[in-house]
Write a protein that holds these residues in place. Sequence first.
Motif, PDB file in Angstrom:
ATOM      1  N   ARG A 143       0.832  -1.202   0.000  1.00 26.22           N
ATOM      2  CA  ARG A 143       0.000   0.000   0.000  1.00 26.22           C
ATOM      3  C   ARG A 143       0.872   1.261   0.000  1.00 26.22           C
ATOM      4  NH1 ARG A 143      -5.339  -0.582   2.209  1.00 26.22           N
ATOM      5  NH2 ARG A 143      -6.238  -2.457   1.283  1.00 26.22           N
ATOM      6  N   LEU A 144       1.948   1.224   0.773  1.00 25.27           N
ATOM      7  CA  LEU A 144       2.843   2.379   0.802  1.00 25.27           C
ATOM      8  C   LEU A 144       3.503   2.593  -0.560  1.00 25.27           C
ATOM      9  CD1 LEU A 144       4.501   1.938   4.310  1.00 25.27           C
ATOM     10  CD2 LEU A 144       3.000   3.810   3.607  1.00 25.27           C
ATOM     11  N   VAL A 191       1.598   4.597  -3.025  1.00 27.68           N
ATOM     12  CA  VAL A 191       1.571   6.055  -2.869  1.00 27.68           C
ATOM     13  C   VAL A 191       2.985   6.638  -2.936  1.00 27.68           C
ATOM     14  CG1 VAL A 191      -0.609   6.079  -1.608  1.00 27.68           C
ATOM     15  CG2 VAL A 191       1.539   5.871  -0.332  1.00 27.68           C
ATOM     16  N   HIS A 233      10.884   9.704   5.780  1.00 25.68           N
ATOM     17  CA  HIS A 233       9.582  10.019   5.188  1.00 25.68           C
ATOM     18  C   HIS A 233       8.693  10.830   6.125  1.00 25.68           C
ATOM     19  CE1 HIS A 233      10.308   7.539   1.684  1.00 25.68           C
ATOM     20  NE2 HIS A 233      10.630   6.513   2.457  1.00 25.68           N
ATOM     21  N   ARG A 263      -0.730   9.991   8.615  1.00 22.30           N
ATOM     22  CA  ARG A 263      -0.695  10.078   7.150  1.00 22.30           C
ATOM     23  C   ARG A 263      -1.072   8.776   6.469  1.00 22.30           C
ATOM     24  NH1 ARG A 263       4.734  12.954   5.061  1.00 22.30           N
ATOM     25  NH2 ARG A 263       3.652  12.577   3.086  1.00 22.30           N
ATOM     26  N   TRP A 264      -0.623   7.620   7.033  1.00 23.78           N
ATOM     27  CA  TRP A 264      -0.727   6.378   6.282  1.00 23.78           C
ATOM     28  C   TRP A 264      -1.258   5.164   7.036  1.00 23.78           C
ATOM     29  CZ3 TRP A 264       4.648   8.346   5.225  1.00 23.78           C
ATOM     30  CH2 TRP A 264       4.677   9.134   4.053  1.00 23.78           C
ATOM     31  N   LEU A 265      -0.985   5.035   8.342  1.00 25.37           N
ATOM     32  CA  LEU A 265      -1.123   3.734   8.992  1.00 25.37           C
ATOM     33  C   LEU A 265      -2.373   3.546   9.846  1.00 25.37           C
ATOM     34  CD1 LEU A 265       2.596   3.236  10.098  1.00 25.37           C
ATOM     35  CD2 LEU A 265       1.472   2.385   8.022  1.00 25.37           C
ATOM     36  N   LYS A 295      -6.716   5.171   6.743  1.00 28.40           N
ATOM     37  CA  LYS A 295      -5.635   5.814   5.994  1.00 28.40           C
ATOM     38  C   LYS A 295      -5.157   4.880   4.868  1.00 28.40           C
ATOM     39  CE  LYS A 295      -5.735   9.455   8.583  1.00 28.40           C
ATOM     40  NZ  LYS A 295      -6.205  10.759   8.041  1.00 28.40           N
ATOM     41  N   PRO A 296      -4.378   5.415   3.896  1.00 29.24           N
ATOM     42  CA  PRO A 296      -4.086   4.655   2.665  1.00 29.24           C
ATOM     43  C   PRO A 296      -3.384   3.314   2.869  1.00 29.24           C
ATOM     44  CG  PRO A 296      -3.575   6.973   2.348  1.00 29.24           C
ATOM     45  CD  PRO A 296      -3.913   6.818   3.798  1.00 29.24           C
ATOM     46  N   ALA A 297      -2.557   3.172   3.903  1.00 31.93           N
ATOM     47  CA  ALA A 297      -1.802   1.925   4.065  1.00 31.93           C
ATOM     48  C   ALA A 297      -2.352   1.035   5.173  1.00 31.93           C
ATOM     49  CB  ALA A 297      -0.327   2.231   4.323  1.00 31.93           C
ATOM     50  N   TYR A 298      -3.547   1.324   5.648  1.00 33.20           N
ATOM     51  CA  TYR A 298      -4.098   0.490   6.720  1.00 33.20           C
ATOM     52  C   TYR A 298      -4.585  -0.842   6.171  1.00 33.20           C
ATOM     53  CZ  TYR A 298      -6.870  -1.336  10.505  1.00 33.20           C
ATOM     54  OH  TYR A 298      -7.372  -2.163  11.481  1.00 33.20           O
TER      55      TYR A 298
END
Length: 292
Positions: A108-109, A112, A145, A155-157, A161-164
Amino acid sequence: MRIDLHTHSRCSDGTDSPGVLVDHAAAAGIDVLALTDHDTFAGWDEARAEAERRRIGLVVGAEVSCRLAATSVHMLAYLPDPGEPELQAMLERVREGRNARVPLILERLRAVGVVLDVADVAAQSREATSLGRPHVADALVAAGHVANRREAFDRWLSEGKPAYITRYAPEPAEVVTLIIAAGGAPVLAHPRGRASRKVLSDDVIASLADAGLAGVEVDHHDHDDAVRRALRGLAGDLDLVVTGSSDHHGTGKDGHELGSCTTSEGEFLRLLDRARVNAERSGRVVPQPYLP
């Protein structure tokens, strides 16, 4: 007495070894510390040896990952028999689920534009028994980062969020039953913090009390004064032990210094009594608190 009943070492997602954590607690004037790493008992022996050397009280336990209505919640297990087979099997499944999702988070990371590999995450895990999102966050910090874990989660986790990525975790009622069967005392961790507040209503907590829940963590940094008052009242209505703790992670979590939230001596003694009763009923051989 200053009693801090929820802390983490680098056997899960803290940044200090169990022994160093105990040493820091002694230096901070803590009289009784609980080591409650996520889903593992790995640090107990080292913590006990240092507690005896420093003459500081120690209670061993774990913070068990649970899931209710697709939402992450946590249960603190104090003084269970670590060899109880069903509890062992459940924790192993939780740890396996945590390890299995790391590559999926990294995918997922990458989507992005943030590139890490599993070795980068493992390099941040030290003695942890499984890899988790905090270790991914630390790898993101090490790679430049983000500035800290909080930014990585924001931001992500975090959930949504985008990388969850979700993972296996048992329901809280099942965990309460397993902890009691292992002779321990289950306490609901920070029930009105983060996502937990969406699913841990008064009625849900009452149902867990009916199932044998021993207590509820009231004084925690995720709870403001109004929430603490409401939870304290609910605990009184349900005859639950009221605990307080820092949820200390070393340098891994800002604003959670050792002893910043504490448990009263009277409530601590009530918790030990609940654990004693559960141990006697279960017939398990359980660890004893070290109280010099």
